[in-house]
Design a protein around this motif. Structure first.
Motif, PDB file in Angstrom:
ATOM      1  N   TYR A  29       0.827  -1.205   0.000  1.00 38.08           N
ATOM      2  CA  TYR A  29       0.000   0.000   0.000  1.00 38.08           C
ATOM      3  C   TYR A  29       0.865   1.260   0.000  1.00 38.08           C
ATOM      4  N   PRO A  30       0.310   2.367  -0.509  1.00 37.61           N
ATOM      5  CA  PRO A  30       0.977   3.648  -0.322  1.00 37.61           C
ATOM      6  C   PRO A  30       0.727   4.149   1.092  1.00 37.61           C
ATOM      7  N   PRO A  31       1.443   5.176   1.555  1.00 43.37           N
ATOM      8  CA  PRO A  31       1.113   5.773   2.853  1.00 43.37           C
ATOM      9  C   PRO A  31      -0.342   6.238   2.863  1.00 43.37           C
ATOM     10  N   GLY A  32      -0.960   6.124   4.032  1.00 41.87           N
ATOM     11  CA  GLY A  32      -2.375   6.454   4.153  1.00 41.87           C
ATOM     12  C   GLY A  32      -3.256   5.243   4.260  1.00 41.87           C
ATOM     13  N   TYR A  33      -2.695   4.062   3.993  1.00 38.70           N
ATOM     14  CA  TYR A  33      -3.432   2.808   4.109  1.00 38.70           C
ATOM     15  C   TYR A  33      -2.656   1.868   5.023  1.00 38.70           C
ATOM     16  N   GLY A  34      -3.329   1.357   6.053  1.00 40.66           N
ATOM     17  CA  GLY A  34      -2.626   0.495   6.992  1.00 40.66           C
ATOM     18  C   GLY A  34      -3.571  -0.380   7.781  1.00 40.66           C
ATOM     19  N   ASP A  35      -3.013  -1.054   8.784  1.00 42.61           N
ATOM     20  CA  ASP A  35      -3.755  -1.967   9.658  1.00 42.61           C
ATOM     21  C   ASP A  35      -4.436  -3.068   8.861  1.00 42.61           C
TER      22      ASP A  35
END
Length: 783
Positions: A227-233
């Motif tokens: 994922y790019p930054p801004g997408y997680g967990d």
């Protein structure tokens, strides 16, 4: 009767609708400012331009000169990347509204087109993104208007059970999937969350039916890979959903009735002067009709209903407010046969009742901050409660669960120059969770927890002066803590992310992405771990977050505006996976998908997923479309015994072929034009892995006991399914259109294996099969 009267009244108003129309707004992707003078070409194929129009000084465009059909919309403006939107359907009585964003480019790119996204939806387009459109959910076979089921037609994605929309993505289990609405994580947004699970307990990320109708959906996506930054967990994937705005110019209505339910929608202006609008939808299930036709859902009576709405308000200085929400209730009940002679299995001795209620309410705000900057903020509260009760054979069970979330997401986007863009954001989740289970009034487990999840991030995108090379790099971080009445689990991680894209010639692109990801474990597990229920020596030890390194490399070739050929290799290495702490065995949390109680665990496990994906897609144009893909997967894990084994989700291969043909008639009389279409999809995957059933231990325990000594050493037979959709679309004058469709899931009656289990009544190991033929006849009217 009330519903019939309401439908009759709505249909009487059908004469007030207008002819087929296309309108929309084109904005700058960074500032949100309207773009004047954008050239728009509309055609049924890239070679045929049926109409050419331009945006006005306010960035608006409009035409009512197109006959009903499916069009390609091409947007171009000097100094901006051109945008192609395929598969835009124009129909009588239904205004098609497009909200398009264009990104400034340092040079003209006449040979490159990019598929449009909804405005300001995502931080930066991920490498592993599967776009999911509302039009596709209504066209692809056996999706039941569910974007998660639509995703099954794409590479790397497999269904874990026919009865639910659970997704196994690139060798990960469904517990690795997160659901987002308007950029904010929410509770499991599905009815019947116990559907398709082995123990009939609720899952955290799947269910039998999506909580809201696909009629509300704007273009959404399934994100997978790095994922790019801004997408997680999330280690498996992120279902990133957005709702569209209601029509701000005219009132429109939709009624859809079928064997699975009744779906009624209305939209229109709250104030034409100010551009405010509303969108509302109600659904009521009629799945019981399928049961009366002999379609078996495990002998259960299934019902659900939900209501959803969205209100949009244009603010001052170009700002925009949205208030939205959805609420639903579902239930499935199994009753034992009245005649004891009809008892065929152990389940027939019990009365089982599962009930679930889910609610989501949110507010979002978008505002430009100067010429090159905009801010998007959303806050959403969501909740889901589940109760399962079982009584019979002198035994009773009761399981309850409650998941509450309050989430905030805020993103600031700024264009530094034509070759540099900066984005930064913050996501915050406050979570409360409670689980409780007893057997014949004796407690099995209990727990509650209060958790905080903080995810600040930033990214910088750079391109060269010729816009042939671009690089996006940044950091995503996750700070987590879970507190109960016994102890606290907490951890913090920093995750670097990198994506590099290189144009190779006119129509070839090469993209590389790498990054670290992390994921919290299921909240019900944290609730048990931090509670007083477990003795001190049975609590979890080690890292409270599962982590992974993800790397992928993709080549894309666009031989024309209608075709996209892609190949991608991917690799994921997971670590800090909970495994058995005391014994040396094959248990690992990567194989768990529903609520259960474990022995003490420690975060020392490993897992690896790797593979290759090949896909070919032709968008719908000139009456036909095609989507073909295949995926080769190797998924393995390591328990506390440090032996590498195939994981539960190691399918080996996934292959899909989806194609459709539409025949148009009456083109010379648009008000009477009609179309007949046939769409089909065939899926072939390897079977899921399973641990062998220990028949002797199961007989002693009077329940299924698996032998996990060698992990998931058995593989189910391969899964094969053919789905078919036949439809008849008709335009009724200038003010209405209707669609009659017949969907057939598993039209060949293929007997696919779901799992094996021990039945105490028969004393044998039995095979639970997936669903047989599931038909869905539906009629849809729009005006």
């Amino acid at each position: 009767m009330k519903t019939c009267r309401i439908l009759s009244i709505l249909i009487l108003f059908a004469g007030t609708a207008t002819a087929q129309q296309l309108r929309g707004l084109v904005r700058d992707a960074d500032s949100g400012a309207p773009l004047a003078g954008v050239s728009i070409s509309l055609g049924t194929t890239p070679e045929i331009d049926a109409l050419a129009i331009n945006t006005d000084a306010n960035g608006l465009f409009f035409t009512d000169a197109l006959p009903p059909g499916v069009y390609l919309c091409f947007f171009s403006l000097d100094g901006y990347e051109p945008v192609l939107i395929p598969e835009v359907r124009i129909a009588s009585g239904k205004e098609t509204v497009l909200d398009v964003t264009m990104r400034a480019s340092p040079m003209e790119l006449p040979d490159v087109t990019v598929k449009a996204d909804a405005p300001d939806r995502r931080a930066l387009q991920p490498l592993g993104e599967i776009p999911l459109t509302r039009e596709q959910t209504q066209r692809f076979p056996a999706t039941f208007f569910d974007p998660a089921r639509l995703a099954l037609a794409y590479p790397g994605v497999a269904n874990t059970d026919d009865q639910a929309n659970g997704l196994s993505i690139r060798g990960n289990g469904p517990a690795g999937v997160r659901w987002r609405l308007e950029g904010v994580d929410v509770v499991n947004p599905n009815h019947l969350s116990n559907a398709g699970t082995f123990g009939d307990r609720p899952a955290t990320s799947s269910g039998g039916v999506l909580l809201f109708s696909a009629q509300l959906l704007d273009n959404s996506s399934l994100l997978l890979g790095a994922y790019p930054p801004g997408y997680g967990d999330a280690l498996g994937g992120i279902m990133d959903m957005y709702w569209r705005r209601g029509n701000a110019v005219q009132h429109e209505f939709t009624v859809q009735a079928g064997l699975i339910g009744l779906d009624v929608a209305a939209e229109g202006p709250l104030s034409k002067k100010n551009g405010h609008s509303y969108l509302a939808n109600y659904r009521y299930s009629t799945v019981g009709l399928l049961g009366q036709m002999g379609i078996s859902f495990g002998g259960e009576q299934i019902s659900y209903q939900d209501f959803s709405f969205k209100l949009d308000f244009e603010g001052k200085s170009g700002g925009h407010w949205s208030l939205f929400g959805t609420g639903g209730y579902s239930r499935n009940t199994f009753s034992p046969p009245a005649d004891s002679a009809e008892v065929k299995q152990y389940k027939d001795l019990f009365h089982i009742d599962f009930r679930s209620g889910t609610g989501i309410l949110g507010l979002s705000y978008w505002k430009p901050l100067g010429k090159n900057t905009h801010l998007k903020t959303a806050i959403i509260g969501s909740a889901q409660g589940n109760v399962r009760e079982s009584n019979g054979a002198g035994f009773s069970e009761r399981d309850t669960g409650l998941d509450l979330r309050l989430g905030l997401s805020s993103t600031l986007s700024h264009r530094i120059s034509e070759i540099a863009r900066l984005q930064a954001g913050l996501q915050v989740q406050a979570v409360a969770n409670e689980v409780d289970a007893d057997r014949s009034f004796f407690p099995v487990y209990y727990g509650y927890s209060r958790s905080w999840i903080w995810q600040p991030w930033f990214s910088l995108r750079l391109t060269d002066a010729r816009d042939r090379t671009s690089a996006t790099f940044g950091f995503h971080s996750l700070f987590f803590s879970a507190t109960g009445d016994k102890t606290t689990l907490s951890h913090a991680v920093l995750e670097p992310r990198l994506t590099i894209t290189q144009r190779l010639g006119r129509r070839h692109r090469l993209a590389f992405a790498a990054g670290l990801n992390s994921q919290t474990h299921p909240m019900w597990w944290y609730s048990i771990e931090v509670s007083n229920y477990l003795p001190d020596d049975k609590h979890f030890s080690g890292n409270a977050l599962a982590r992974a390194l993800q790397v992928s490399l993709r080549h894309t070739w666009n031989p024309g505006d209608l075709w996209a050929l892609k190949s991608e290799v991917f690799y994921q290495r997971q670590y800090h996976i909970p495994v058995a702490a005391r014994a040396s065995n094959a248990f690992s949390m990567v194989n768990v998908s529903e609520v259960q109680l474990f022995e003490p665990l420690t975060a020392t496990g490993l897992a690896e997923n790797m593979g290759i994906e090949l896909s070919a897609e032709r968008y719908l144009a000139a009456g036909w479309f095609l989507l073909a893909n295949t995926t080769l997967i190797d998924a393995r894990y390591q328990g506390s015994d440090e032996v590498w084994r195939a994981s539960r989700w190691n399918l080996g291969h996934i292959a899909n072929l989806t194609a459709g043909k539409e025949w148009q008639r009456g083109a010379d009389w648009p008000e009477k034009s009609r179309a007949f279409g046939v769409n089909g999809r065939i899926t072939w995957t390897g079977g899921q892995r399973a641990a062998p059933v220990d028949k002797t231990a199961s007989a002693a325990a009077k329940t299924t006991v698996f032998d996990f000594s060698n992990g998931y050493s058995e593989q189910q037979p391969g899964f094969v399914r053919l789905d078919l959709r036949v439809y008849w679309r008709r335009n009724i004058g200038k003010r209405r259109n209707s669609l009659f469709a017949m969907d057939f899931q598993n039209i060949t009656f293929q007997k696919n294996t779901a799992y094996r289990y021990y039945d105490p009544y028969t004393g044998n190991v039995e095979v639970k099969e997936q669903l047989g033929l599931v038909p869905n006849l539906s009629w849809r009217l729009e005006w």
